[in-house]
Structure formats: C-alpha cells, structure tokens
Scaffold this active site. Structure first.
Site, PDB file in Angstrom:
ATOM      1  N   HIS A 156       0.803  -1.237   0.000  1.00  0.00           N
ATOM      2  CA  HIS A 156       0.000   0.000   0.000  1.00  0.00           C
ATOM      3  C   HIS A 156       0.834   1.285   0.000  1.00  0.00           C
ATOM      4  O   HIS A 156       0.296   2.358  -0.266  1.00  0.00           O
ATOM      5  CB  HIS A 156      -0.923   0.058   1.224  1.00  0.00           C
ATOM      6  CG  HIS A 156      -1.921  -1.047   1.307  1.00  0.00           C
ATOM      7  ND1 HIS A 156      -2.822  -1.308   0.303  1.00  0.00           N
ATOM      8  CD2 HIS A 156      -2.167  -1.967   2.290  1.00  0.00           C
ATOM      9  CE1 HIS A 156      -3.586  -2.337   0.667  1.00  0.00           C
ATOM     10  NE2 HIS A 156      -3.204  -2.765   1.858  1.00  0.00           N
ATOM     11  N   ASP A 191      -2.825 -11.203  -1.234  1.00  0.00           N
ATOM     12  CA  ASP A 191      -3.275 -10.579   0.014  1.00  0.00           C
ATOM     13  C   ASP A 191      -4.775 -10.292  -0.129  1.00  0.00           C
ATOM     14  O   ASP A 191      -5.255 -10.017  -1.235  1.00  0.00           O
ATOM     15  CB  ASP A 191      -2.494  -9.274   0.190  1.00  0.00           C
ATOM     16  CG  ASP A 191      -2.656  -8.591   1.530  1.00  0.00           C
ATOM     17  OD1 ASP A 191      -1.680  -8.549   2.297  1.00  0.00           O
ATOM     18  OD2 ASP A 191      -3.763  -8.056   1.794  1.00  0.00           O
ATOM     19  N   HIS A 193      -6.303  -7.774   0.649  1.00  0.00           N
ATOM     20  CA  HIS A 193      -6.495  -6.364   0.278  1.00  0.00           C
ATOM     21  C   HIS A 193      -5.971  -6.103  -1.140  1.00  0.00           C
ATOM     22  O   HIS A 193      -5.057  -6.800  -1.607  1.00  0.00           O
ATOM     23  CB  HIS A 193      -5.777  -5.449   1.281  1.00  0.00           C
ATOM     24  CG  HIS A 193      -6.298  -5.558   2.684  1.00  0.00           C
ATOM     25  ND1 HIS A 193      -5.688  -6.348   3.631  1.00  0.00           N
ATOM     26  CD2 HIS A 193      -7.371  -4.983   3.283  1.00  0.00           C
ATOM     27  CE1 HIS A 193      -6.368  -6.257   4.775  1.00  0.00           C
ATOM     28  NE2 HIS A 193      -7.396  -5.437   4.591  1.00  0.00           N
ATOM     29  N   ASP A 286      -3.436 -12.789   4.994  1.00  0.00           N
ATOM     30  CA  ASP A 286      -4.730 -12.394   5.568  1.00  0.00           C
ATOM     31  C   ASP A 286      -5.894 -12.934   4.739  1.00  0.00           C
ATOM     32  O   ASP A 286      -7.052 -12.692   5.060  1.00  0.00           O
ATOM     33  CB  ASP A 286      -4.829 -10.868   5.753  1.00  0.00           C
ATOM     34  CG  ASP A 286      -4.368 -10.082   4.547  1.00  0.00           C
ATOM     35  OD1 ASP A 286      -4.093 -10.700   3.491  1.00  0.00           O
ATOM     36  OD2 ASP A 286      -4.270  -8.841   4.651  1.00  0.00           O
TER      37      ASP A 286
HETATM   38  C1  ZL4 Z   1      -8.404  -1.333  14.328  1.00  0.00           C
HETATM   39  O1  ZL4 Z   1      -6.092   0.274  16.607  1.00  0.00           O
HETATM   40  O2  ZL4 Z   1      -9.667   0.879   7.029  1.00  0.00           O
HETATM   41  C2  ZL4 Z   1      -9.340  -1.741  15.273  1.00  0.00           C
HETATM   42  C3  ZL4 Z   1      -8.570  -1.610  12.977  1.00  0.00           C
HETATM   43  C4  ZL4 Z   1      -9.147  -1.425  16.588  1.00  0.00           C
HETATM   44  C5  ZL4 Z   1      -7.973  -0.352  18.412  1.00  0.00           C
HETATM   45  C6  ZL4 Z   1      -8.028   1.167  18.672  1.00  0.00           C
HETATM   46  C7  ZL4 Z   1      -9.157   1.889  18.015  1.00  0.00           C
HETATM   47  C8  ZL4 Z   1      -8.771   3.263  17.487  1.00  0.00           C
HETATM   48  C9  ZL4 Z   1      -6.572  -0.427  12.518  1.00  0.00           C
HETATM   49  C10 ZL4 Z   1      -7.648  -1.150  12.067  1.00  0.00           C
HETATM   50  C11 ZL4 Z   1      -9.340   3.578  16.149  1.00  0.00           C
HETATM   51  C12 ZL4 Z   1      -8.446   3.150  15.032  1.00  0.00           C
HETATM   52  C13 ZL4 Z   1      -9.066   3.356  13.675  1.00  0.00           C
HETATM   53  N1  ZL4 Z   1      -8.081  -0.730  17.003  1.00  0.00           N
HETATM   54  C14 ZL4 Z   1      -8.071   3.278  12.530  1.00  0.00           C
HETATM   55  C15 ZL4 Z   1      -9.777   3.790   7.143  1.00  0.00           C
HETATM   56  C16 ZL4 Z   1      -9.321   3.621   8.482  1.00  0.00           C
HETATM   57  C17 ZL4 Z   1      -8.705   4.808   9.172  1.00  0.00           C
HETATM   58  C18 ZL4 Z   1      -7.893   4.347  10.373  1.00  0.00           C
HETATM   59  O3  ZL4 Z   1      -2.591  -6.406   4.821  1.00  0.00           O
HETATM   60  N2  ZL4 Z   1      -8.747   3.619  11.308  1.00  0.00           N
HETATM   61  C19 ZL4 Z   1      -8.655   2.999   7.409  1.00  0.00           C
HETATM   62  C20 ZL4 Z   1      -5.872  -0.861   6.827  1.00  0.00           C
HETATM   63  C21 ZL4 Z   1      -7.293  -0.550   7.247  1.00  0.00           C
HETATM   64  C22 ZL4 Z   1      -8.645   1.498   7.239  1.00  0.00           C
HETATM   65  C23 ZL4 Z   1      -5.672  -2.291   6.433  1.00  0.00           C
HETATM   66  C24 ZL4 Z   1      -3.987  -3.867   5.431  1.00  0.00           C
HETATM   67  C25 ZL4 Z   1      -2.520  -4.024   5.099  1.00  0.00           C
HETATM   68  C26 ZL4 Z   1      -2.191  -5.214   4.206  1.00  0.00           C
HETATM   69  C27 ZL4 Z   1      -0.705  -5.263   3.837  1.00  0.00           C
HETATM   70  C28 ZL4 Z   1      -4.233  -2.498   6.027  1.00  0.00           C
HETATM   71  N3  ZL4 Z   1      -7.464   0.875   7.324  1.00  0.00           N
HETATM   72  C29 ZL4 Z   1     -10.164   2.830   9.437  1.00  0.00           C
HETATM   73  C30 ZL4 Z   1      -9.273   2.407  10.633  1.00  0.00           C
HETATM   74  C31 ZL4 Z   1      -7.151  -0.350  16.173  1.00  0.00           C
HETATM   75  C32 ZL4 Z   1      -7.311  -0.614  14.789  1.00  0.00           C
HETATM   76  C33 ZL4 Z   1      -6.383  -0.166  13.847  1.00  0.00           C
HETATM   77  C34 ZL4 Z   1      -7.804  -1.402  10.651  1.00  0.00           C
HETATM   78  N4  ZL4 Z   1      -7.294  -0.631   9.700  1.00  0.00           N
HETATM   79  C35 ZL4 Z   1      -8.459  -2.435  10.002  1.00  0.00           C
HETATM   80  N5  ZL4 Z   1      -8.350  -2.250   8.655  1.00  0.00           N
HETATM   81  C36 ZL4 Z   1      -7.634  -1.146   8.513  1.00  0.00           C
HETATM   82  O4  ZL4 Z   1      -2.880  -5.168   2.967  1.00  0.00           O
HETATM   83  C37 ZL4 Z   1       0.241  -5.283   4.959  1.00  0.00           C
HETATM   84 ZN    ZN Z   2      -3.882  -7.286   3.574  1.00  0.00          ZN
HETATM   85 CA    CA Z   3      -4.588  -8.713  -3.230  1.00  0.00          CA
END
Ligand code: ZL4
Ligand code: ZN
Ligand code: CA
Length: 401
Positions: A156, A191, A193, A286
C-alpha cells in the site's frame, strides 16, 4: 530431485533479519512483525535452511528508496526516527508526518492509527526493503531461481505517503530492480487487500503487469468499503499500460475451491499472454481462514496452491510476505510455502515441532495445517464468481499475445 513435485530442483535464496521481528506497531495494532520470526523458527526447525542460501544484506540506502519515494518523504522517515521523544517532539516533523499518513498517538494512546510512528521505524523500513532488493538482485543475476523475503510485501505504501501499515513500498523497488535485467515482470497479489500502491505506480507501464485478487465491497450492508476500496474489474490500467492491470474483486468467504476456480484459469491466461521473464508474488496471509482482518476461508494448502502453481511455470520467482493478522496461521503458511519453494512440502510433518513458539499453535491443535470448518451459512454466489472470472478473461483477451 525426486522431492520436487515437478521433478526440477530450484535454487532458492532466503532473507531473514531478526531485527525486523522485534518491531512493535503498538499493543493494539494488528500488524505483528514477530510472525516472521515465528515463521523463521519453523523453517529452521523443519530443516529447510539446508535447502536454501541465506541472504545477508546491508539495509537499503536513502538513494535506493528514492528510486520510488519522494526525497522529502524519505527524509521524514529518517528524521522522525531520530526524534527519540516523538510524542512531544518537533512540532514541524509531527505535522509533516501526519500529512504523510503517519500518526503520532498522544501519550497513553496506543494504536489509534494505521501507520504509527514506530520505534526504529527507519531501520525497519530499510531492512525489509533491503531484503526485497537483494532478493530481486539474486534473481536478476541468475544465481537463484526463487528468492524469499517474508518481511516484505508492503503493497500500500505510496510515493510520498504511508498507507495500510506500509511505509516503504519494497515491491515497487524490487520490480524496478528486476526491470533492469528482465523485459517483462508480472506482479501477483494474493493478500486479501487490493495491491493499490504497486498498481498505481505501474498502471501506465506495459513491461509490468499487475494482478490483484482481493476482497471488494461493503464490510456489511451499507457499511464502509473494505480497505482500500479500490480494485474493480473496470480498473485495467491506462495509456500504454491499458490491460496490463488486472483486478479480481471477490466477495467475502472465498474458500480453496472457489479461489482456485478463479486463480488457476486466470493466471494460466496471464502467463500465456504476458509471458513474463520474472514473477513477483505477494503472499499476504490475511486471505487465510480465521484472519483477524480478512474474511476469506483459505487453508494453508489452498493459499500455497498459488505458490506452487506459479512456481510450476519455471520463471524466476520472488516470494514476498504482506498482510496476515492471525499470527500462528501466518507462520504456518509461510513456513509451508518455503517448503513448497524448495520442493519439500511432501516431507513436512503436520505436527508442529517444539521450537520455542509452539504454545502459539494451541488453537490449531499444534498442527501445521489448521482445519477450515465446513461452512453452513455464508454461501458463495457461484454466478457472481463466474461473472468475475469472465470479466477477467475478457480483459485478458484485449492483451496482445
Ligand atoms: C483497528 O487500533 O480501514 C481496530 C482496525 C481497533 C484499536 C483502537 C481503536 C482506534 C486499525 C484497524 C481507532 C483506530 C481506527 N483498534 C483506525 C480507514 C481507516 C482509518 C484508520 O494487509 N482507522 C482505514 C488498513 C485498514 C482502514 C488495512 C492492510 C494491510 C495489508 C498489507 C491495512 N485501514 C479505518 C481504521 C485499532 C485498529 C487499527 C484497521 N485498519 C483495520 N483495517 C484497517 O494489505 C500489509
Ligand atoms: Zn492485507
Ligand atoms: Ca490482493
């Protein structure tokens, strides 16, 4: 060697840096780099290191990162790490960091951000990127047939911005390195995603074809789109690169059978039409059953089926990690895929050996191949899957042979 499914032995090189395994995204964060240490401990205990050459490499340099990333972003990654007390540190750095997608939690707060400022962030980035670059060079020089870096695969990361737990895009850097020696490079991303960062960089390029299989759509009816919300079948690249981008957007709950029903015919056509000189496979784990973020239902063998299928074409192959948030499943998977790379998967015992991390495998009965229960609800829409396959094959028909 008789131990290889297709009767041909591969020269495999392997990168593992224990420094990466100690990186901590924060207590509540899904990304746990220790999973790579767990995979490595299994690889070692199963005796697979004897069948590979170990890559020991220097970390990537600033100049190497600048082959893809903006100078200012590279400087930020470096400087924010030097700013030891970054929680109350230099206000200017913190503001730049936030503008680059890197969040700095307030004191007492843990993983409130996807891309936190991590202790040792710079070291982490240059090590995993250095591993992928070295792996690409081992393929380009012809000294290896397969190169592995389970700590890479950060698909990403953008030119000037962190995204989705990824800071430096080691995949783009590795592909650029491969392009110095190979005419055509294929990128495949399993992946759960969408591989948006890699696709975005190469979408106008006909020497690089990117193919991402991923979950697409709403998390729940009317809810947020599954991250990052891109990668529809209509997203096929632009200009000279038109049709050299392929996306396979899927519903949740994909199992081995439904996944391979798409993966094999599509990848068969891609290999035939694009005829790559090198293949990069992002093996994000994942997409396995039971993942904390993904909702697919792949078994280790189902996931590794993608590795063995692409390996069977006998084209230089770069295997990278990626996502994977149920860490015992991730480690099982990447260990088994290492065995597939060296052609020893038949000889791998299903009993997790004592190796220091065995207590992590209790939920899977201390078996390498955790069981995927037969689902009662959550039926896969067969007609929708067929449509996705036809869409992909239609896009591939537009490619010049
Ligand atoms: C969390 O820290 O969708 C859930 C989920 C709970 C505990 C604390 C809560 C605080 C990340 C995810 C609020 C945090 C909210 N807790 C973070 C649009 C978003 C903006 C950021 O596998 N918030 C973003 C990223 C994805 C979003 C997926 C996959 C990587 C890969 C390659 C990346 N981001 C919403 C989330 C947390 C949490 C922190 C979380 N983030 C789940 N999915 C995302 O493709 C390595
Ligand atoms: Zn992923
Ligand atoms: Ca993929």
């Amino acid at each position: 060697s008789a131990s290889c499914a297709d009767g041909r032995k591969r020269r495999v090189c392997y990168y593992y840096d224990p420094g990466i395994a100690n990186v901590d995204y924060g207590a509540d964060h899904h990304m746990v780099p220790r999973r790579v240490a767990m995979a490595h401990a299994l690889v070692e205990k199963y005796g697979l290191l004897a069948d590979m050459e170990r890559l020991r490499v220097r970390p990537a340099t600033k100049a190497e990162l600048r082959a893809f990333h903006d100078d200012a972003y590279v400087r930020l990654l470096h400087d924010i790490t030097q700013d030891a007390d970054h929680r109350q540190g230099d206000a200017e750095i913190l503001e730049t960091a936030r503008a680059c997608g890197i969040g700095v939690p307030d004191p007492g707060e843990t993983a409130a951000y996807d891309n936190p400022v991590i202790d040792g962030l710079w070291d982490y980035c240059v090590r995993y990127a250095g591993g992928s670059l070295a792996a690409a060079r081992a393929l380009a020089s012809g000294t290896s047939d397969i190169a592995i870096n389970w700590s890479g695969g950060m698909h990403h990361a953008c030119q000037g911005r962190a995204s989705g737990f990824c800071y430096v895009n080691d995949i783009v850097l590795a592909i650029q390195e491969l392009l110095k020696h190979f005419e055509r490079v294929l990128y495949v991303d399993i992946d759960v995603h969408h591989g948006d960062g890699v696709e975005e960089h190469f979408k106008r390029e006909s020497r690089v074809m990117t193919v991402s299989f991923h979950r697409y759509g709403e998390d729940r009816p009317g809810g947020e789109k599954f991250f990052p919300g891109t990668g529809t079948a209509e997203d096929v690249g632009e200009g000279d690169g038109k049709y050299y981008t392929l996306n396979v957007p899927m519903d949740a709950h994909m199992d081995d059978e439904s996944y391979q029903h798409l993966f094999r015919p599509i990848m068969h056509k891609v290999m035939e039409k694009f005829a790559p000189d090198a293949v990069v496979l992002q093996c994000g784990a994942d997409s396995l059953y039971g993942d904390r973020l993904g909702n697919f239902r792949l078994s280790v063998k189902g996931h590794a089926g993608c590795v063995s299928y692409l390996r069977s074409f006998n084209v230089p192959l770069l295997l990278l990690g990626g996502g994977g948030y149920t860490i015992n499943h991730v480690a099982s998977c990447w260990c088994y895929e290492t065995a597939v790379a060296v052609g020893k998967e038949e000889g791998i015992s299903d009993e997790i050996p004592f190796h220091g991390y065995e207590h992590y495998y209790r939920d899977q009965g201390y078996k390498l191949h955790f069981t995927v229960p037969k689902t009662n609800g959550n039926k896969i829409d067969v007609a929708a899957m067929e449509k996705i396959k036809q869409d992909a094959l239609m896009n591939l028909a537009m490619l010049k042979p």
